[in-house]
Design an enzyme around this catalytic site. Sequence first.
Site, PDB file in Angstrom:
ATOM      1  N   TYR A 152       0.839  -1.210   0.000  1.00  0.00           N
ATOM      2  CA  TYR A 152       0.000   0.000   0.000  1.00  0.00           C
ATOM      3  C   TYR A 152       0.877   1.263   0.000  1.00  0.00           C
ATOM      4  O   TYR A 152       0.622   2.204  -0.757  1.00  0.00           O
ATOM      5  CB  TYR A 152      -0.893  -0.060   1.238  1.00  0.00           C
ATOM      6  CG  TYR A 152      -1.913   1.040   1.384  1.00  0.00           C
ATOM      7  CD1 TYR A 152      -3.107   1.009   0.661  1.00  0.00           C
ATOM      8  CD2 TYR A 152      -1.711   2.091   2.270  1.00  0.00           C
ATOM      9  CE1 TYR A 152      -4.058   2.007   0.824  1.00  0.00           C
ATOM     10  CE2 TYR A 152      -2.655   3.084   2.447  1.00  0.00           C
ATOM     11  CZ  TYR A 152      -3.830   3.039   1.724  1.00  0.00           C
ATOM     12  OH  TYR A 152      -4.772   4.026   1.893  1.00  0.00           O
ATOM     13  N   ALA A 154       3.935   1.530  -1.110  1.00  0.00           N
ATOM     14  CA  ALA A 154       4.599   1.638  -2.416  1.00  0.00           C
ATOM     15  C   ALA A 154       3.644   2.234  -3.452  1.00  0.00           C
ATOM     16  O   ALA A 154       4.026   3.108  -4.237  1.00  0.00           O
ATOM     17  CB  ALA A 154       5.089   0.263  -2.866  1.00  0.00           C
ATOM     18  N   LYS A 156       1.004   4.140  -2.855  1.00  0.00           N
ATOM     19  CA  LYS A 156       0.671   5.532  -2.521  1.00  0.00           C
ATOM     20  C   LYS A 156       1.862   6.467  -2.774  1.00  0.00           C
ATOM     21  O   LYS A 156       1.680   7.628  -3.142  1.00  0.00           O
ATOM     22  CB  LYS A 156       0.203   5.627  -1.061  1.00  0.00           C
ATOM     23  CG  LYS A 156      -1.122   4.904  -0.794  1.00  0.00           C
ATOM     24  CD  LYS A 156      -2.247   5.475  -1.636  1.00  0.00           C
ATOM     25  CE  LYS A 156      -3.602   4.874  -1.309  1.00  0.00           C
ATOM     26  NZ  LYS A 156      -4.666   5.379  -2.194  1.00  0.00           N
TER      27      LYS A 156
HETATM   28  P1  NAP Z   1     -13.570   2.639   1.089  1.00  0.00           P
HETATM   29  O1  NAP Z   1     -14.568   3.239   2.008  1.00  0.00           O
HETATM   30  O2  NAP Z   1     -13.136   1.234   1.297  1.00  0.00           O
HETATM   31  O3  NAP Z   1     -14.115   2.814  -0.422  1.00  0.00           O
HETATM   32  C1  NAP Z   1     -13.350   2.309  -1.484  1.00  0.00           C
HETATM   33  C2  NAP Z   1     -13.976   2.726  -2.798  1.00  0.00           C
HETATM   34  O4  NAP Z   1     -13.142   2.211  -3.854  1.00  0.00           O
HETATM   35  C3  NAP Z   1     -15.368   2.152  -3.039  1.00  0.00           C
HETATM   36  O5  NAP Z   1     -16.107   3.065  -3.803  1.00  0.00           O
HETATM   37  C4  NAP Z   1     -15.075   0.886  -3.847  1.00  0.00           C
HETATM   38  O6  NAP Z   1     -16.180   0.459  -4.659  1.00  0.00           O
HETATM   39  C5  NAP Z   1     -13.918   1.370  -4.710  1.00  0.00           C
HETATM   40  N1  NAP Z   1     -13.087   0.280  -5.214  1.00  0.00           N
HETATM   41  C6  NAP Z   1     -12.363  -0.623  -4.501  1.00  0.00           C
HETATM   42  N2  NAP Z   1     -11.760  -1.505  -5.317  1.00  0.00           N
HETATM   43  C7  NAP Z   1     -12.098  -1.167  -6.576  1.00  0.00           C
HETATM   44  C8  NAP Z   1     -11.821  -1.699  -7.863  1.00  0.00           C
HETATM   45  N3  NAP Z   1     -11.045  -2.800  -8.030  1.00  0.00           N
HETATM   46  N4  NAP Z   1     -12.359  -1.096  -8.950  1.00  0.00           N
HETATM   47  C9  NAP Z   1     -13.155  -0.005  -8.805  1.00  0.00           C
HETATM   48  N5  NAP Z   1     -13.456   0.562  -7.622  1.00  0.00           N
HETATM   49  C10 NAP Z   1     -12.944  -0.022  -6.518  1.00  0.00           C
HETATM   50  O7  NAP Z   1     -12.216   3.489   1.074  1.00  0.00           O
HETATM   51  P2  NAP Z   1     -11.886   4.956   1.636  1.00  0.00           P
HETATM   52  O8  NAP Z   1     -11.431   4.810   3.027  1.00  0.00           O
HETATM   53  O9  NAP Z   1     -12.987   5.899   1.295  1.00  0.00           O
HETATM   54  O10 NAP Z   1     -10.589   5.298   0.775  1.00  0.00           O
HETATM   55  C11 NAP Z   1     -10.629   6.045  -0.431  1.00  0.00           C
HETATM   56  C12 NAP Z   1      -9.199   6.338  -0.875  1.00  0.00           C
HETATM   57  O11 NAP Z   1      -8.533   7.079   0.148  1.00  0.00           O
HETATM   58  C13 NAP Z   1      -8.359   5.079  -1.093  1.00  0.00           C
HETATM   59  O12 NAP Z   1      -7.488   5.274  -2.184  1.00  0.00           O
HETATM   60  C14 NAP Z   1      -7.561   4.967   0.193  1.00  0.00           C
HETATM   61  O13 NAP Z   1      -6.365   4.262   0.006  1.00  0.00           O
HETATM   62  C15 NAP Z   1      -7.328   6.427   0.504  1.00  0.00           C
HETATM   63  N6  NAP Z   1      -7.038   6.665   1.912  1.00  0.00           N
HETATM   64  C16 NAP Z   1      -7.929   6.326   2.877  1.00  0.00           C
HETATM   65  C17 NAP Z   1      -7.619   6.550   4.214  1.00  0.00           C
HETATM   66  C18 NAP Z   1      -8.560   6.202   5.331  1.00  0.00           C
HETATM   67  O14 NAP Z   1      -8.158   6.347   6.509  1.00  0.00           O
HETATM   68  N7  NAP Z   1      -9.777   5.774   5.068  1.00  0.00           N
HETATM   69  C19 NAP Z   1      -6.378   7.138   4.554  1.00  0.00           C
HETATM   70  C20 NAP Z   1      -5.496   7.474   3.536  1.00  0.00           C
HETATM   71  C21 NAP Z   1      -5.833   7.245   2.223  1.00  0.00           C
HETATM   72  P3  NAP Z   1     -17.371  -0.495  -4.042  1.00  0.00           P
HETATM   73  O15 NAP Z   1     -18.203   0.404  -3.155  1.00  0.00           O
HETATM   74  O16 NAP Z   1     -18.105  -0.987  -5.217  1.00  0.00           O
HETATM   75  O17 NAP Z   1     -16.675  -1.573  -3.265  1.00  0.00           O
END
Ligand code: NAP
Length: 240
Positions: A152, A154, A156
């Site tokens: 993850y 790598a 990011k």
């Molecule tokens: P989340 O609630 O798990 O939502 C993930 C989203 O990505 C969902 O809409 C999901 O679609 C979609 N997705 C996952 N795999 C996919 C694929 N193979 N093809 C197309 N769509 C896909 O995640 P989040 O926490 O909101 O995170 C959003 C972004 O922020 C990510 O890149 C994450 O790494 C980054 N981030 C998050 C945090 C945190 O603390 N939450 C911190 C730093 C960075 P479905 O609904 O259909 O499953």
Amino acid sequence: MSKVALITGGSRGIGKGCALELAKAGMDVAITYVGNDEAANQTVKEIKELGVKAKAYKFDISDKTACAEAVEKIHADFERIDVLVNNAGITRDGLFIRMNDENWEAVINTNLNSAFYMTQPISKIMMKQREGCIINMSSIVGVRGNLGQANYSAAKAGLIGLTKSLAKELGSRNIRVNAIAPGFVKTDMTKGLAVEKIIDIIPLKRLGEPDDIAKTVKFLACDATYITGQVIGVDGGLSF
Ligand code: NAP
């Protein structure tokens, strides 16, 4: 004609927050997702209630052909793409020495290669429009690394390199490219973490909300006309 925002992974969590915030700013919004129809339909409904056009596109962001087809469809449906938020992402955590190929590749393909697959065709559209804004959802761990998240981190960190190079390549075409590095945000991705211990080390003494990230996306998309190539930490002070 309204501006158009495309948010990958816009069905839930941070992506949903970004979709609603950009809709509030008057943009038409396309979201993408992979499996959760119910969440995607609900998000589209909420966006439409804000008086703008909205549509959801279901495909696997780690599949290059599917991305190319989706970009064509979205462009045909909305006629332009002004803002791209490369937000879809997953985690497959585990110690590096035990990490299998499947977990390495799933995270790199979904979190990093997807940005290449989406951004290449969309930057061509933006070049023809002579304007555009690309925002890559990186992470604090892309800057600092993290135990158990080599794959993850790598991916990011890769998004940060992509952001800085594209900012240089596309700047003369009036396309700005920035990254956001969230800390811990309350979404399905962080469910099950030992929250109290984490809050203890965050200067602002709370986890982030999707809205905290969404407001930064809106700032970069709508107001930050002279900012490109930057990584904005939105982490309650965790990284300074
Ligand atoms: P989340 O609630 O798990 O939502 C993930 C989203 O990505 C969902 O809409 C999901 O679609 C979609 N997705 C996952 N795999 C996919 C694929 N193979 N093809 C197309 N769509 C896909 O995640 P989040 O926490 O909101 O995170 C959003 C972004 O922020 C990510 O890149 C994450 O790494 C980054 N981030 C998050 C945090 C945190 O603390 N939450 C911190 C730093 C960075 P479905 O609904 O259909 O499953």
